[in-house]
Write a protein that holds these residues in place. Structure first.
Motif, PDB file in Angstrom:
ATOM      1  N   ALA A 170       0.834  -1.205   0.000  1.00 12.90           N
ATOM      2  CA  ALA A 170       0.000   0.000   0.000  1.00 12.90           C
ATOM      3  C   ALA A 170       0.868   1.254   0.000  1.00 12.90           C
ATOM      4  O   ALA A 170       0.577   2.230  -0.716  1.00 12.90           O
ATOM      5  CB  ALA A 170      -0.925  -0.011   1.216  1.00 12.90           C
ATOM      6  N   ILE A 171       1.946   1.231   0.778  1.00 12.66           N
ATOM      7  CA  ILE A 171       2.859   2.379   0.809  1.00 12.66           C
ATOM      8  C   ILE A 171       3.552   2.531  -0.542  1.00 12.66           C
ATOM      9  O   ILE A 171       3.711   3.643  -1.053  1.00 12.66           O
ATOM     10  CB  ILE A 171       3.886   2.206   1.941  1.00 12.66           C
ATOM     11  CG1 ILE A 171       3.176   2.210   3.295  1.00 12.66           C
ATOM     12  CG2 ILE A 171       4.943   3.302   1.883  1.00 12.66           C
ATOM     13  CD1 ILE A 171       4.051   1.769   4.455  1.00 12.66           C
ATOM     14  N   ALA A 172       3.967   1.401  -1.129  1.00 10.96           N
ATOM     15  CA  ALA A 172       4.641   1.442  -2.428  1.00 10.96           C
ATOM     16  C   ALA A 172       3.716   2.002  -3.508  1.00 10.96           C
ATOM     17  O   ALA A 172       4.142   2.801  -4.356  1.00 10.96           O
ATOM     18  CB  ALA A 172       5.130   0.048  -2.810  1.00 10.96           C
ATOM     19  N   ARG A 173       2.459   1.612  -3.492  1.00  7.96           N
ATOM     20  CA  ARG A 173       1.510   2.115  -4.487  1.00  7.96           C
ATOM     21  C   ARG A 173       1.328   3.627  -4.334  1.00  7.96           C
ATOM     22  O   ARG A 173       1.244   4.363  -5.316  1.00  7.96           O
ATOM     23  CB  ARG A 173       0.166   1.391  -4.342  1.00  7.96           C
ATOM     24  CG  ARG A 173       0.216  -0.077  -4.760  1.00  7.96           C
ATOM     25  CD  ARG A 173      -1.077  -0.800  -4.396  1.00  7.96           C
ATOM     26  NE  ARG A 173      -2.200  -0.232  -5.106  1.00  7.96           N
ATOM     27  CZ  ARG A 173      -2.595  -0.634  -6.315  1.00  7.96           C
ATOM     28  NH1 ARG A 173      -1.949  -1.608  -6.936  1.00  7.96           N
ATOM     29  NH2 ARG A 173      -3.632  -0.092  -6.906  1.00  7.96           N
ATOM     30  N   HIS A 174       1.267   4.083  -3.086  1.00  6.11           N
ATOM     31  CA  HIS A 174       1.156   5.518  -2.840  1.00  6.11           C
ATOM     32  C   HIS A 174       2.408   6.237  -3.334  1.00  6.11           C
ATOM     33  O   HIS A 174       2.322   7.311  -3.953  1.00  6.11           O
ATOM     34  CB  HIS A 174       0.952   5.759  -1.341  1.00  6.11           C
ATOM     35  CG  HIS A 174       0.764   7.189  -0.969  1.00  6.11           C
ATOM     36  ND1 HIS A 174      -0.330   7.939  -1.370  1.00  6.11           N
ATOM     37  CD2 HIS A 174       1.546   8.040  -0.236  1.00  6.11           C
ATOM     38  CE1 HIS A 174      -0.220   9.165  -0.903  1.00  6.11           C
ATOM     39  NE2 HIS A 174       0.907   9.261  -0.222  1.00  6.11           N
ATOM     40  N   HIS A 175       3.560   5.644  -3.077  1.00 11.92           N
ATOM     41  CA  HIS A 175       4.841   6.193  -3.515  1.00 11.92           C
ATOM     42  C   HIS A 175       4.873   6.304  -5.043  1.00 11.92           C
ATOM     43  O   HIS A 175       5.234   7.348  -5.597  1.00 11.92           O
ATOM     44  CB  HIS A 175       5.965   5.279  -3.013  1.00 11.92           C
ATOM     45  CG  HIS A 175       7.336   5.828  -3.196  1.00 11.92           C
ATOM     46  ND1 HIS A 175       8.444   5.281  -2.587  1.00 11.92           N
ATOM     47  CD2 HIS A 175       7.814   6.861  -3.940  1.00 11.92           C
ATOM     48  CE1 HIS A 175       9.523   5.967  -2.928  1.00 11.92           C
ATOM     49  NE2 HIS A 175       9.166   6.923  -3.755  1.00 11.92           N
ATOM     50  N   ILE A 176       4.477   5.239  -5.707  1.00 11.60           N
ATOM     51  CA  ILE A 176       4.454   5.238  -7.179  1.00 11.60           C
ATOM     52  C   ILE A 176       3.504   6.312  -7.694  1.00 11.60           C
ATOM     53  O   ILE A 176       3.791   7.008  -8.670  1.00 11.60           O
ATOM     54  CB  ILE A 176       4.046   3.852  -7.702  1.00 11.60           C
ATOM     55  CG1 ILE A 176       5.082   2.795  -7.289  1.00 11.60           C
ATOM     56  CG2 ILE A 176       3.901   3.861  -9.227  1.00 11.60           C
ATOM     57  CD1 ILE A 176       4.602   1.370  -7.459  1.00 11.60           C
ATOM     58  N   GLY A 177       2.367   6.463  -7.033  1.00 10.80           N
ATOM     59  CA  GLY A 177       1.409   7.471  -7.454  1.00 10.80           C
ATOM     60  C   GLY A 177       1.944   8.879  -7.333  1.00 10.80           C
ATOM     61  O   GLY A 177       1.656   9.737  -8.180  1.00 10.80           O
ATOM     62  N   LEU A 178       2.730   9.144  -6.299  1.00 11.76           N
ATOM     63  CA  LEU A 178       3.305  10.483  -6.122  1.00 11.76           C
ATOM     64  C   LEU A 178       4.382  10.769  -7.172  1.00 11.76           C
ATOM     65  O   LEU A 178       4.512  11.901  -7.642  1.00 11.76           O
ATOM     66  CB  LEU A 178       3.896  10.625  -4.720  1.00 11.76           C
ATOM     67  CG  LEU A 178       2.899  10.628  -3.552  1.00 11.76           C
ATOM     68  CD1 LEU A 178       3.627  10.686  -2.226  1.00 11.76           C
ATOM     69  CD2 LEU A 178       1.930  11.799  -3.673  1.00 11.76           C
ATOM     70  N   VAL A 179       5.160   9.743  -7.543  1.00 12.31           N
ATOM     71  CA  VAL A 179       6.207   9.928  -8.550  1.00 12.31           C
ATOM     72  C   VAL A 179       5.609   9.948  -9.953  1.00 12.31           C
ATOM     73  O   VAL A 179       6.066  10.690 -10.827  1.00 12.31           O
ATOM     74  CB  VAL A 179       7.271   8.818  -8.412  1.00 12.31           C
ATOM     75  CG1 VAL A 179       8.335   8.935  -9.495  1.00 12.31           C
ATOM     76  CG2 VAL A 179       7.925   8.871  -7.039  1.00 12.31           C
ATOM     77  N   ALA A 180       4.594   9.123 -10.166  1.00 12.28           N
ATOM     78  CA  ALA A 180       3.900   9.036 -11.458  1.00 12.28           C
ATOM     79  C   ALA A 180       4.861   8.777 -12.624  1.00 12.28           C
ATOM     80  O   ALA A 180       4.892   9.546 -13.590  1.00 12.28           O
ATOM     81  CB  ALA A 180       3.082  10.306 -11.709  1.00 12.28           C
ATOM     82  N   PRO A 181       5.630   7.688 -12.580  1.00 11.82           N
ATOM     83  CA  PRO A 181       6.523   7.393 -13.702  1.00 11.82           C
ATOM     84  C   PRO A 181       5.733   6.827 -14.879  1.00 11.82           C
ATOM     85  O   PRO A 181       4.591   6.382 -14.720  1.00 11.82           O
ATOM     86  CB  PRO A 181       7.450   6.324 -13.122  1.00 11.82           C
ATOM     87  CG  PRO A 181       6.572   5.604 -12.146  1.00 11.82           C
ATOM     88  CD  PRO A 181       5.682   6.655 -11.548  1.00 11.82           C
ATOM     89  N   LYS A 182       6.350   6.835 -16.045  1.00 11.85           N
ATOM     90  CA  LYS A 182       5.705   6.221 -17.197  1.00 11.85           C
ATOM     91  C   LYS A 182       5.828   4.701 -17.139  1.00 11.85           C
ATOM     92  O   LYS A 182       4.923   3.981 -17.541  1.00 11.85           O
ATOM     93  CB  LYS A 182       6.335   6.750 -18.486  1.00 11.85           C
ATOM     94  CG  LYS A 182       5.590   6.305 -19.744  1.00 11.85           C
ATOM     95  CD  LYS A 182       6.138   7.007 -20.971  1.00 11.85           C
ATOM     96  CE  LYS A 182       5.339   6.578 -22.219  1.00 11.85           C
ATOM     97  NZ  LYS A 182       5.855   7.254 -23.438  1.00 11.85           N
ATOM     98  N   ARG A 183       6.978   4.233 -16.656  1.00 13.18           N
ATOM     99  CA  ARG A 183       7.205   2.802 -16.508  1.00 13.18           C
ATOM    100  C   ARG A 183       7.812   2.512 -15.137  1.00 13.18           C
ATOM    101  O   ARG A 183       8.557   3.322 -14.584  1.00 13.18           O
ATOM    102  CB  ARG A 183       8.154   2.267 -17.581  1.00 13.18           C
ATOM    103  CG  ARG A 183       7.540   2.150 -18.972  1.00 13.18           C
ATOM    104  CD  ARG A 183       6.732   0.878 -19.127  1.00 13.18           C
ATOM    105  NE  ARG A 183       5.949   0.891 -20.348  1.00 13.18           N
ATOM    106  CZ  ARG A 183       6.418   0.561 -21.550  1.00 13.18           C
ATOM    107  NH1 ARG A 183       7.674   0.198 -21.690  1.00 13.18           N
ATOM    108  NH2 ARG A 183       5.611   0.565 -22.593  1.00 13.18           N
ATOM    109  N   LEU A 184       7.508   1.330 -14.618  1.00 12.90           N
ATOM    110  CA  LEU A 184       8.042   0.864 -13.346  1.00 12.90           C
ATOM    111  C   LEU A 184       8.736  -0.465 -13.583  1.00 12.90           C
ATOM    112  O   LEU A 184       8.151  -1.392 -14.150  1.00 12.90           O
ATOM    113  CB  LEU A 184       6.920   0.694 -12.318  1.00 12.90           C
ATOM    114  CG  LEU A 184       7.297   0.020 -10.996  1.00 12.90           C
ATOM    115  CD1 LEU A 184       8.217   0.918 -10.180  1.00 12.90           C
ATOM    116  CD2 LEU A 184       6.038  -0.329 -10.198  1.00 12.90           C
TER     117      LEU A 184
END
Length: 249
Positions: A170-184
């Motif tokens: 859940a924390i990682a998903r929030h982190h990814i959402g804040l960065v908003a990269p094109k690819r992970l």
């Protein structure tokens, strides 16, 4: 001669009984005898209910129900999230150790890489870090042109517990959402389990869509450089994963 054999037999029997006692198999778990092959007794009539209800009764233990809970309120900005991950006693890995390592690089990059956990005091160091740098160089990147983040800020001892895995995801998903990269690019089994629902081997080789609150991020799973350092034969597969994640960037 016969007497000697009898003494040897008694000695062996005593030794065997002593061994059973030492390992704890000399005592029954349940002192009440039971017939394990007997058919189960029917329920009393007042407990059976109607024939239809009896047919609906499950023949095996029901699946464990997941308890619903209020969503965790996490820091709203990336700097606040990193500070919280670095200092808060409420992070899932708070009891795993003292020194936490958080993400580094360029948070505005179109490529985010998530590893399982830091290597000691570094995100990825030593020979493993050197291999990561070579992998990045092969796709025209370096650590300054990506956002490199750990799934957990401290390396666990053994496998990540399931409850901690859910919170870390859940924390990682929030982190990814804040960065908003094109690819992970996901490196390692723990973040792959948490974000994609399976370990790297079955998850790699294709693009996954991770649906976040306000966006969808494309993700590719591959081996951690630590694994590649030990299993040289997997490098060819990892190279295909790198090509896949860079396709379209």
């Amino acid at each position: 001669m016969v007497g000697a054999l009898a003494i040897d037999d008694r000695t062996a029997a005593a030794s065997l009984i002593r061994w059973w006692r030492d390992v704890g198999v000399d005592t029954l778990v349940d002192d009440t005898p039971r017939n394990w092959l007997a058919a189960p007794k029917p329920l009393p009539l007042h407990e059976q209910g109607s024939p239809a209800k009896a047919l609906e009764r499950p023949t095996s233990a029901p699946a464990r129900q997941h308890l619903s809970a209020e969503p965790e309120v996490l820091p709203a900005t990336l700097p606040e999230l990193l500070d919280w991950m670095r200092e808060s006693a409420d992070v899932p890995e708070a009891r795993w150790g003292r020194h936490r390592v958080v993400a580094a690089g360029n948070p505005k990059s179109d490529l985010m890489i998530m590893i399982d956990a830091p290597d000691g005091t570094e995100l990825v160091g030593g020979e493993t870090g050197a291999l990561l740098d070579k992998m990045l160089k092969a796709i025209g990147r370096d650590r300054g042109t990506i956002w490199l983040a750990p799934f957990a800020t401290i390396r666990p001892v053994g496998r990540v517990p399931q409850d901690a895995l859910r919170r870390l995801a859940a924390i990682a998903r929030h982190h990814i959402g804040l960065v908003a990269p094109k690819r992970l690019l996901i490196m390692g089994d723990a973040p792959s389990r948490g974000l994609l629902g399976s370990e790297v081997v079955p998850a790699r080789g294709r693009i996954h869509a991770i649906k976040l609150k306000d966006a969808t991020v494309e993700a590719v799973a591959t081996y951690h450089p630590r694994f590649l350092h030990e299993r040289q034969t997997a490098k060819a597969q990892a190279w295909k994963d790198l090509q896949l994640v860079m396709k379209g960037l």
